[in-house]
Design an enzyme around this catalytic site. Structure first.
Site, PDB file in Angstrom:
ATOM      1  N   THR A 201       0.457 -33.473   0.971  1.00 57.09           N
ATOM      2  CA  THR A 201       1.540 -34.425   0.734  1.00 57.09           C
ATOM      3  C   THR A 201       0.937 -35.818   0.673  1.00 57.09           C
ATOM      4  O   THR A 201       0.062 -36.165   1.461  1.00 57.09           O
ATOM      5  CB  THR A 201       2.581 -34.394   1.869  1.00 57.09           C
ATOM      6  N   GLU A 350       6.646 -29.448   2.069  1.00 55.49           N
ATOM      7  CA  GLU A 350       6.648 -28.611   3.269  1.00 55.49           C
ATOM      8  C   GLU A 350       7.637 -27.454   3.192  1.00 55.49           C
ATOM      9  O   GLU A 350       7.565 -26.516   3.982  1.00 55.49           O
ATOM     10  CB  GLU A 350       6.990 -29.454   4.510  1.00 55.49           C
ATOM     11  N   LYS A 457      20.066 -50.122   9.765  1.00 51.73           N
ATOM     12  CA  LYS A 457      20.985 -50.105  10.901  1.00 51.73           C
ATOM     13  C   LYS A 457      21.543 -51.505  11.069  1.00 51.73           C
ATOM     14  O   LYS A 457      20.825 -52.443  11.423  1.00 51.73           O
ATOM     15  CB  LYS A 457      20.285 -49.625  12.170  1.00 51.73           C
ATOM     16  N   TRP A 462      24.956 -47.150  10.590  1.00 53.33           N
ATOM     17  CA  TRP A 462      24.011 -46.880   9.515  1.00 53.33           C
ATOM     18  C   TRP A 462      24.604 -47.226   8.148  1.00 53.33           C
ATOM     19  O   TRP A 462      25.736 -46.878   7.829  1.00 53.33           O
ATOM     20  CB  TRP A 462      23.633 -45.383   9.511  1.00 53.33           C
TER      21      TRP A 462
END
Lengths: 555, 555
Positions: A201, A350, A457, A462
């Site tokens: 990755t 993954e 935030k 959020w």
């Protein structure tokens, strides 16, 4: 009628004889289907973007050449468990390398050619690659890092007839190797949990991390994706494989196509819109997959052509998008212009791609479909997802609760190759932390609102940067938009939007536009009109760079 | 460029850390999908064939009731590995029994209610069933054999509200058991190779033989069948599950539907054409599966109705046929009348159904489709087939060579439960002998020409009884046809045809008709016009009985 409680029954053991065959889930099964049942299906590779010239090879010939290659690699000292690297774009030869290396029991490290030299060299040394198979056009890139790679004993060059690779004068020629070998290789029987492939990755921080795919995980992923509700690819499809084979196994397409027998059309290294459009028209491809940017660029290209010279892309039926959120306008354009269904999926190296995906309901209108697609799709068979709050509590799947997305399944990594610290950080109670933040509704639709590290935030709540980006791009004057959080003394953080314009528009107009579509306190105070927005090697906005731009200004 | 041969590379071991998760392929994954993602999908059961009244239950409620049932069974002494029997038609409760027994780690023996009493009792004792769950309408059948079943400690009755089961006065009532239990059962983690279900084949000779399905084999079969080219069932389908749940796991449909979230419509015990036609019309079912006889009977029923009273079956899109060859006329009728695609599949209890299957090409006309379907379908993912001659040689897949069909794969039995002799006879070099004879072409299309024991050998050559049957039924005056071999002093054997007529026709006319369609030496010298042809419990022609008729005449 009363129920009595009894002592446990006398255990009457179940003999294991008479159970099912212990048949391993290995890539060999895919290889055998390509050799026999689907022997006449084709791999088409674009070799000349100007003339549109292609090479065609039947699956059975691909398998025969894989057999020759396995012999050649064995002669070069490759043994089961050894790592062999490939540095190549999408072509038939790369597919042959896939099959040969994995089915001889070795491990294929698909090098990410978009990594910087040092990182690329790091992955080869970390993997312990003894042989590198490189496409001639990438010979220069390999030659640059080769001095850093003492473990590489052999370099083999993939070249079209007459093509040279002057940067690698000592390399072996693939075709010369194949010419002296038999196509019948005695493929070994191997355990389904054996390693088959290794993909690094391209993280934005630290060293690249290796995901080691097992045979079992590859075959199970291909089986799940072949589902009618998932990729939905059939033997009659012609699949345009745009996703690089070095990105999470090309989203698993070689194995899905091998399993079901669809033709595969490979663009080589020619990913520019003009040759792609001609390739789609000439090959009548029906199914494709790729990052949204690519499909956006293709549309812009078509718009730039004189009327009457637009290639016919009507063969396209399904386009799987992933890697980043898909603008609704893009979905509508492909539907109305070509009748192509653009579906969204979600995944990562993954966990393979397609961990969530949803084909559109043919009864839905494009608009409803678009609205539904505000999700990244529905959880696919063999994947299980959960949401975890910052405090570690498991959150409900109600479409409202926002949490860290965790995933498990037989095609999900249990950690990183030779990286115990990264592994320990990634695994949580048997689940893999994906680093994505979002919601899941009661029907298993995942909605990604942010990367965990990109969450804004503000006042304790959020704000979703991806939602803001999606809404901004819905404005006709906005071509691209990336939103990051910047420090704010009162609210902690506030959103800042980087915008690439398609037409003139004022900040005030953009704010008014957003006010009608999101909560007022989400609307950014500040915009930056820019020429372009930095992207990572996988086509996502590079928010690390965007944040550094702000830091530089403030520094 | 010379190639040097090197010594084997220094083994650089691949650590197992960093591989994929060890996630088991168990029915629990299907159960969790039914509980969450597909919780709102429905199981509909026909309870009154006169009024068409149904019960509806959401998947999430089915799972909740399965949890209660698992508690109840545990209270009755059932432990992992124990065998629990079911004697029931297709209804929501039977599906709950499936999930409860398998997911608690016990083994479900689905009793074949069409077996004779002694055989039925044999299977229960052979399996070692401690608990039998029986549908009230079948209480009498169980009561008859119960005295022969000392191992059965408990009988539980499935009954609709108000329904009695006077034949089993001491039995427990399912609903009463469920009422006192919690729906939250701590489903154990179990190995994917654990036994999940046991199904006995109703062989025509000897004792029934048990096939023990593992969790892994069930999940892999469901995954493969969900493929777009295989069953092709999507979450939008409404599946009419006509195949009894005691026949090879109802062809795996409960698991496919659970995995993809399609609704399941269960006919209960009401398999007569009239209630079925009304059920299809009322429930708008899109996908179904069953033996051809059933679909033939349905057509005859529709033809017998007054004009204007024909139920609307246009919702049917796909009908999977199996168990025996599908007459081409049947395919055409369902296509032209309802636009339903009738596809053929092949399988058996030992290998699940769908080992070969092929969805029609939408570009093909019905006629071409019919011709292509002279095969039993194309080899499905996860199945591998080969042809073996009588001398043990492996034959080519050229569509011409006729041989014994052998199969292997992760959903293929490696033998029979507690039956070493039958196991030894069935397994050949790691492959399972299917007892079918046929050809395979270069694209993996299987064509069954006979059961090995029904092959007619005439003058040293094989005549296919199934081909002759298929050609005879193409004659408009022929409703059914079964062909067997009879001893012949000159040729060894000659074919003899049993025929059920739909209209008057002479032997000479039938011979002339056949002469234009098969080799002259295939044409039977003798025909027997009969009122009906004996069938086995699974709807196939009972050639053992036909042969005994001939022996009686000659004896």
């Amino acid at each position: 009628m009363a129920v009595e409680t009894f002592e446990p029954a006398q255990a009457r053991p179940v003999p294991q004889a008479g159970l099912m065959m212990d048949f391993p889930l290995t890539v060999h099964h895919v290889l055998r289907r390509m050799q026999t049942i689907h022997g006449a299906s084709k791999v088409v590779t674009l070799v000349d973007p100007e003339t549109g010239a292609v090479t065609e090879r039947e699956f059975r010939d691909v398998v025969a050449r894989a057999g020759r290659l396995a012999h050649a690699l064995e002669r070069l000292g490759v043994r089961p468990g050894d790592r062999v690297a490939s540095l190549a774009w999408n072509n038939a030869q790369h597919l042959e390398v896939y099959l040969a290396v994995m089915c001889m029991g070795a491990v294929l490290h698909t090098m990410n050619l978009r990594l910087h030299g040092d990182q690329l060299a790091y992955t080869v040394e970390h993997a312990g690659d003894g042989v590198v198979i490189v496409e001639s056009s990438l010979g220069g890139q390999l030659a640059e890092v080769l001095p850093q790679l003492p473990g590489v004993r052999h370099v083999v060059v993939i070249a079209e007839p007459g093509e040279e690779c002057p940067e690698l004068p000592d390399a072996l020629d693939l075709e010369a190797l194949l010419a002296q070998e038999s196509s019948h290789f005695p493929w070994p029987e191997i355990d389904e949990r054996s390693a088959a492939a290794l993909c690094y990755t391209s993280g934005t921080t630290g060293d690249p991390k290796g995901v080691m795919y097992s045979h079992r995980s590859i075959v199970l992923h291909a089986l799940a994706m072949a589902g009618a509700d998932v990729y939905g690819i059939t033997s009659r499809d012609r699949v345009l494989a745009l996703v690089p084979l070095f990105h999470a196994m090309g989203w698993g397409l070689p194995f899905v196509c091998g399993l079901v027998g669809s033709d595969i059309v490979m663009p080589g290294r020619h990913l520019k819109p003009a040759p792609l459009a001609r390739l789609i028209e000439a090959q009548r491809t029906t199914w494709s997959a790729g990052v949204p940017t690519l499909w956006l660029d293709l549309l812009h290209h078509l718009d730039s052509l004189p009327q009457g010279e637009t290639p016919d892309l009507s063969s396209l039926q399904t386009i799987l998008c992933g890697g980043t959120a898909v603008p609704e306008t893009l979905v509508r354009e492909y539907d109305s212009r070509f009748g192509a269904e653009m579906i969204e999926g979600w995944g990562m190296t993954e966990i393979f791609p397609g961990a969530t995906v949803e084909r559109a309901d043919p009864d839905d209108s494009a608009v409803e479909t678009g609205a539904r697609r505000r999700s990244a799709g529905r959880i696919s068979p063999l994947y299980e997802l959960r949401l975890v709050g910052d405090e570690g509590t498991v959150l409900p799947h109600d479409g409202v609760a926002v949490g860290n997305v965790e995933v498990r399944g037989p095609s999900v990594a249990s950690g990183y190759y030779r990286a115990p610290a990264a592994t320990a950080a990634a695994v949580h109670d048997g689940w893999l932390r994906t680093g994505d933040v979002g919601t899941i509704d009661g029907s298993g639709h995942l909605r990604i609102t942010d990367r965990a590290k990109d969450v804004i935030k503000s006042g304790g709540e959020w704000i979703s940067s991806q939602d803001l980006e999606g809404e901004l791009i819905a404005h006709p004057a906005v071509r691209e938009a990336a939103v990051i959080g910047v420090a704010d003394p009162r609210w902690g953080e506030r959103p800042l939007a980087f915008v690439v314009l398609a037409a003139p528009v004022t900040e005030t107009e953009l704010k008014e536009f957003l006010s009608s579509r999101v909560a007022r306190w989400w609307v950014p105070e500040h915009f930056r009109i820019v020429e372009q927005i930095a992207r990572t090697t996988t086509g996502k906005y590079d928010k690390k760079i965007l944040r550094s731009l702000v830091d530089d200004d403030q520094g």
